[in-house]
Design an enzyme around this catalytic site. Structure first.
Site, PDB file in Angstrom:
ATOM      1  N   ALA A 164       0.244   6.220  -6.371  1.00 28.55           N
ATOM      2  CA  ALA A 164      -0.728   7.006  -5.291  1.00 28.55           C
ATOM      3  C   ALA A 164      -0.441   7.931  -4.507  1.00 28.55           C
ATOM      4  O   ALA A 164       0.953   7.048  -3.330  1.00 28.55           O
ATOM      5  CB  ALA A 164      -2.263   6.443  -5.081  1.00 28.55           C
ATOM      6  N   LYS A 165      -0.895   8.419  -4.003  1.00 25.79           N
ATOM      7  CA  LYS A 165      -0.214   9.067  -3.437  1.00 25.79           C
ATOM      8  C   LYS A 165      -1.148  10.169  -2.299  1.00 25.79           C
ATOM      9  O   LYS A 165      -2.409  10.457  -2.968  1.00 25.79           O
ATOM     10  CB  LYS A 165       0.552   9.838  -3.302  1.00 25.79           C
ATOM     11  CG  LYS A 165       2.034  10.572  -2.029  1.00 25.79           C
ATOM     12  CD  LYS A 165       2.966   9.412  -2.319  1.00 25.79           C
ATOM     13  CE  LYS A 165       4.373  10.389  -0.730  1.00 25.79           C
ATOM     14  NZ  LYS A 165       5.044   8.895  -0.972  1.00 25.79           N
TER      15      LYS A 165
END
Ligand code: NAD
Length: 429
Positions: free
Chosen positions: A118-119
């Site tokens: 994720a980011k």
């Protein structure tokens, strides 16, 4: 117009064609073709599973209302809860978040930790915000994402312009809503709030573990080896110290102000003290000043780019005189430089393997929080070393099996692992 908007300047668009995210996708495509991934799985792995854009209103110190844009992209959660940093910067975009989230999926798979990728981030200029404004921004962002974050769902960490304090605010906001202290919802926290010993040094120590693995493969004795390191921040200075402790001679170093050379090798503990006092390594005695270009082209066993992206390019790759490149930074080598380095026989330990020590100790932090039992520094370091070494050996085997670079070998391991797990889980309908 209020004061933030008066000072805020929209950043110039990035025109560089070889940006690290495009480079990453190019390598993904190469690996996918080699393993002959079927079209359905390819489509599944390319697209993120969730993309959130959220509006974050906050009251500024002067009483005005300002609205910021925040993002969280979850690329994949087949292997486990998603993991990835939160950055605060004026030039972030959803596209960049998508690429960085995919990067995290591959990194976690390569070091064999049970996380997806994720980011996220907030489009803002943190240098124009007070501490109170930053806290309100972080807390409202967290509250908007309460149904995304969670110790079993999605676990943020610090990234560009965010730190332990940002993680403490996220953890506290999340905990206030769940009516209990949930330390495992973030990693990279202060030690007092359930952080892990060794987390700060983890990336540099991991870089060192894979370098020692590469020395072993190439029959290089660390006591006779030399290293050049670009960047003397968190990753560069920890790598320099750990290599120095292994007996490696560090002959070239740099920071943003310039580069220095000493054919006899630098005394790294002394140099670290110098940098603590003077904030730069430039005016250090017993050092010959050189340019950044000269630094990269020095004769050495291992070159460690640990500063920023796009440092080794098609233009300078053929001038390098090292045997190994260990990518401490993210994306320091452009995709066009890859074939040049391969034809020269330089062993490139790719970023998605070399700098994965940070996310590995983040995983340890999450495990410790969930156990409520905290490990000694020695235990953290030994386990990190073991996992980095195992990942290096696996990537090396994959590269040999497919007769490709370590970088493509690493992508192949990651893509195959996620694809096989997905096949076993099946598609819920
Ligand atoms: P940092 O800010 O602590 O240090 C960066 C260093 O690079 C500083 O010494 C700075 O002076 C130097 N630098 C900047 N521009 C330079 C230039 N043009 N030439 C030479 N030196 C230059 O950052 P860091 O945390 O050490 O991260 C470095 C790289 O490693 C980044 O690409 C980052 O994304 C990557 N990385 C960091 C971690 C981590 O845990 N810190 C984890 C994975 C990847």
């Amino acid at each position: 117009m209020n004061s933030y908007m008066n000072q805020y300047k929209e950043p110039a668009p990035i025109l560089d064609k070889e940006n690290p995210f495009e480079s990453m996708m190019e390598r993904f495509e190469i690996a996918v073709k080699i393993i002959g991934l079927d079209q359905g799985l390819y489509n599944y792995l390319k697209a993120p599973v969730k993309q959130v854009i959220t509006s974050i209103p906050i009251t500024m110190d002067n009483g005005s209302l300002e609205v910021f844009e925040g993002y969280r992209v979850i690329h994949n959660e087949v292997l486990g809860p998603s993991k990835g940093g939160i950055r605060f910067a004026p030039d972030i975009s959803l596209d960049e978040m998508k690429a960085l989230a995919a990067w995290m999926t591959w990194k976690c798979a390569i070091v064999n930790i049970p996380f997806g990728g994720a980011k996220g981030g907030i489009k803002c200029d943190p240098s124009l915000l007070s501490n109170g404004e930053l806290e309100r921004l972080t807390r409202r962002f967290t509250s908007n994402l309460l149904d995304v974050f969670g110790p079993d769902r999605d676990i943020p960490a610090p990234d560009m312009n965010t730190n332990e304090q940002t993680m403490a605010w996220i953890m506290d906001t999340y905990s206030m809503h769940s009516k209990r202290t949930e330390t495992a919802v973030v990693t990279g926290k202060p030690l007092l709030l359930g952080g892990s010993l060794g987390r700060k040094e983890a990336t540099g120590r991991g870089v060192t573990s894979v370098i020692i693995g590469a020395f072993h493969k190439l029959g290089i004795n660390p006591n006779n080896a030399s290293a050049v390191i670009q960047g003397f921040g968190n990753v560069g200075s920890v790598t320099a110290l750990a290599l120095f402790e292994h007996g490696v001679k560090i002959v070239g170093l740099s920071d943003i102000n310039g580069a220095i050379y000493n054919s006899n090798g630098f005394n790294i503990p002394e140099l670290i003290e110098h940098v603590e006092r003077h904030k730069t390594l430039i005016d250090y005695q017993n050092a010959e000043p050189i340019t950044n270009e000269e630094l990269l082209e020095l004769q050495c066993d291992v070159l460690v780019p640990a500063a920023k992206e796009d440092q080794i390019t098609f233009k300078n790759a053929s001038k390098l005189k090292c045997k190994i490149i260990a990518e401490g930074a993210n994306g320091p080598t452009t995709a066009k430089a890859d074939p040049v380095l391969q034809s020269m026989g330089i062993l490139v330990i790719p970023d998605i393997l070399a700098n994965a020590g940070g996310v590995t100790v983040s995983y340890f932090e999450w495990v410790q929080d969930r156990m409520g039992y905290f490990w000694t520094l020695d235990r953290v370091n030994r386990r990190l070393d073991r996992m980095m070494h195992a990942a290096f050996v696996n990537v090396y085997k994959s590269a040999e099996k497919y007769n490709v670079s370590l970088r493509i070998g690493a992508y192949i391991i990651a893509i195959e692992k996620v694809a096989q797990t997905l096949k076993l889980r099946g598609i819920y309908a």
